[in-house]
Scaffold this motif. Structure first.
Motif, PDB file in Angstrom:
ATOM      1  N   LYS A  98       9.353 -22.486 -20.281  1.00  0.00           N
ATOM      2  CA  LYS A  98       9.005 -21.112 -19.961  1.00  0.00           C
ATOM      3  C   LYS A  98      10.108 -20.127 -20.308  1.00  0.00           C
ATOM      4  O   LYS A  98       9.884 -18.920 -20.320  1.00  0.00           O
ATOM      5  N   TYR A 101       9.598 -18.265 -25.811  1.00  0.00           N
ATOM      6  CA  TYR A 101       8.241 -18.052 -26.258  1.00  0.00           C
ATOM      7  C   TYR A 101       8.205 -18.278 -27.754  1.00  0.00           C
ATOM      8  O   TYR A 101       9.213 -18.281 -28.415  1.00  0.00           O
ATOM      9  N   ASP A 173       7.227 -11.254 -23.288  1.00  0.00           N
ATOM     10  CA  ASP A 173       6.899 -12.439 -22.501  1.00  0.00           C
ATOM     11  C   ASP A 173       5.482 -12.392 -21.949  1.00  0.00           C
ATOM     12  O   ASP A 173       4.906 -13.434 -21.631  1.00  0.00           O
ATOM     13  N   LYS A 174       4.881 -11.185 -21.830  1.00  0.00           N
ATOM     14  CA  LYS A 174       3.539 -11.069 -21.256  1.00  0.00           C
ATOM     15  C   LYS A 174       2.515 -10.427 -22.181  1.00  0.00           C
ATOM     16  O   LYS A 174       1.318 -10.655 -22.030  1.00  0.00           O
ATOM     17  N   ARG A 190      12.353  -7.980 -18.070  1.00  0.00           N
ATOM     18  CA  ARG A 190      11.920  -9.005 -17.120  1.00  0.00           C
ATOM     19  C   ARG A 190      12.267  -8.631 -15.679  1.00  0.00           C
ATOM     20  O   ARG A 190      11.734  -9.215 -14.741  1.00  0.00           O
ATOM     21  N   PRO A 208      -2.936  -9.493 -23.864  1.00  0.00           N
ATOM     22  CA  PRO A 208      -2.161 -10.379 -22.987  1.00  0.00           C
ATOM     23  C   PRO A 208      -1.779 -11.652 -23.726  1.00  0.00           C
ATOM     24  O   PRO A 208      -2.586 -12.211 -24.463  1.00  0.00           O
ATOM     25  N   THR A 209      -0.547 -12.126 -23.548  1.00  0.00           N
ATOM     26  CA  THR A 209      -0.056 -13.293 -24.281  1.00  0.00           C
ATOM     27  C   THR A 209      -0.876 -14.536 -23.985  1.00  0.00           C
ATOM     28  O   THR A 209      -1.200 -15.308 -24.885  1.00  0.00           O
ATOM     29  N   LYS A 210      -1.212 -14.773 -22.715  1.00  0.00           N
ATOM     30  CA  LYS A 210      -1.925 -15.994 -22.342  1.00  0.00           C
ATOM     31  C   LYS A 210      -3.434 -15.865 -22.481  1.00  0.00           C
ATOM     32  O   LYS A 210      -4.099 -16.778 -22.942  1.00  0.00           O
ATOM     33  N   TYR A 226       1.161  -2.888 -17.256  1.00  0.00           N
ATOM     34  CA  TYR A 226       0.789  -4.207 -16.754  1.00  0.00           C
ATOM     35  C   TYR A 226       1.678  -4.552 -15.571  1.00  0.00           C
ATOM     36  O   TYR A 226       2.910  -4.481 -15.664  1.00  0.00           O
ATOM     37  N   ARG A 228       3.273  -7.151 -13.184  1.00  0.00           N
ATOM     38  CA  ARG A 228       3.598  -8.582 -13.200  1.00  0.00           C
ATOM     39  C   ARG A 228       3.102  -9.292 -11.944  1.00  0.00           C
ATOM     40  O   ARG A 228       2.718 -10.462 -12.007  1.00  0.00           O
ATOM     41  N   GLY A 231      -1.040  -8.906 -12.057  1.00  0.00           N
ATOM     42  CA  GLY A 231      -1.691  -9.263 -13.316  1.00  0.00           C
ATOM     43  C   GLY A 231      -2.716  -8.244 -13.766  1.00  0.00           C
ATOM     44  O   GLY A 231      -3.519  -8.501 -14.664  1.00  0.00           O
TER      45      GLY A 231
END
Length: 319
Positions: A98, A101, A173-174, A190, A208-210, A226, A228, A231
């Motif tokens: 984690k 990336y 990262d997101k 972060r 969104p990354t995911k 966004y 954190r 979400g």
């Protein structure tokens, strides 16, 4: 043996990013063969395998366009299978870590800024990036392929050279941000609970990354935030002139939490801000200041948010 394996993992990380030399690639092949063979082969067999690692196994790292098929004994094929499994596991370990990336297998440069500096970077395609304090940008020496991709942690303002054949992508990262040619600001530290993308000109796509199902399309004057913690996304309109105000020493806070404001002030003034009253962290404030001392800024904030404070050297205590 433990130190050897740690060294091997580090070499694999470099290999995945395309940063290893040919000598290091050969070392990886030879080392894996030794680790797999120790205690199972005679000295003569080990010598054969080491010779193989420099020949056939080297082709795994330095592939050539044409090669004649060669059939090896079963024990040699099992070594190749072991090598494939181990390299795959190592790859999975790297990509699931984690603290990293995804980065393309190419040579990346890294630019960082301290607490009191702003840097301007001009990429090979003419794109200009202004990197804010305490931020990091990774970018390739030159762009090749169908996309232009960079990696950001912190805040930066982008002025992207238009190229319809090669989209420009910024990975955080997101969030992943994609444009063809436009200007926009990304705040993705972060330490901050909220990330934001603000468009100064043109059109920007944010994904969104995911969860890559939804893409938010932004145009001039749009800001996407966004959270954190939750979400959740929120979209608003901003004054275009304010998007890059930080480059001239301005602070423009619009319904921003005192916690996020504190992080920005810490980076700019090189101070640590401590909250004795935790309920103040979520308090939202709108305020505009320019090139003021930390004491002046804190006075303005304390009036707006109704709190008390004291400054002790490089520490600010709020209650």
């Amino acid at each position: 043996m433990q130190n050897e394996r740690k060294h091997l993992e580090e070499l694999f990380r470099k290999y995945q990013m395309g940063l290893v030399t040919e000598e290091e690639k050969t070392l990886i092949a030879r080392w894996l063969i030794q680790l797999d063979a120790i205690g199972q082969l005679t000295a003569d067999q080990l010598a054969v395998r080491q010779a193989l690692s420099q020949g056939d196994l080297k082709e795994h790292f330095f592939p050539i366009e044409t090669a004649k098929p060669i059939r090896f004994p079963i024990w040699i094929r099992s070594v190749a299978a072991s090598l494939l499994i181990l390299s795959t596991i190592t790859g999975i370990f790297y990509f699931n870590n984690k603290s990293h990336y995804w980065a393309p297998p190419t040579t990346l440069r890294e630019m960082t800024t301290g607490t009191a500096e702003i840097k301007v970077i001009t990429l090979g395609d003419g794109t200009k990036i202004t990197l804010n304090r305490k931020s990091r940008l990774k970018y390739p020496v030159s762009f090749s392929g169908k996309t232009r991709e960079v990696f950001l942690s912190g805040e930066a303002f982008f002025e992207v050279t238009h190229n319809p054949k090669s989209p420009f992508k910024v990975h955080t990262d997101k969030l992943d941000i994609q444009v063809l040619g436009t200007s926009f600001n990304i705040q993705a530290s972060r330490l901050d609970k909220e990330l934001s993308v603000s468009v100064a000109s043109g059109k920007v796509g944010v994904t969104p990354t995911k969860a890559k199902i939804t893409t938010y399309m932004l145009v001039t004057g749009d800001q996407l935030s966004y959270n954190r913690s939750t979400g959740k996304f929120s979209q608003s309109l901003v004054n275009v002139a304010n998007i890059k105000a930080w480059q001239t020493g301005k602070f423009i806070f619009r319904n921003e939490t005192l916690e996020n404001i504190a992080h920005q002030l810490e980076r700019y003034y090189k101070v640590t801000i401590l909250f004795k009253n935790k309920s103040l962290l979520a308090k939202q404030i709108s305020l505009k200041v320019k090139n003021q001392s930390i004491d002046t800024v804190m006075k303005a904030l304390s009036i707006s948010a109704e709190f008390r404070y004291r400054i002790e050297g490089n520490k600010v205590v709020i209650w």
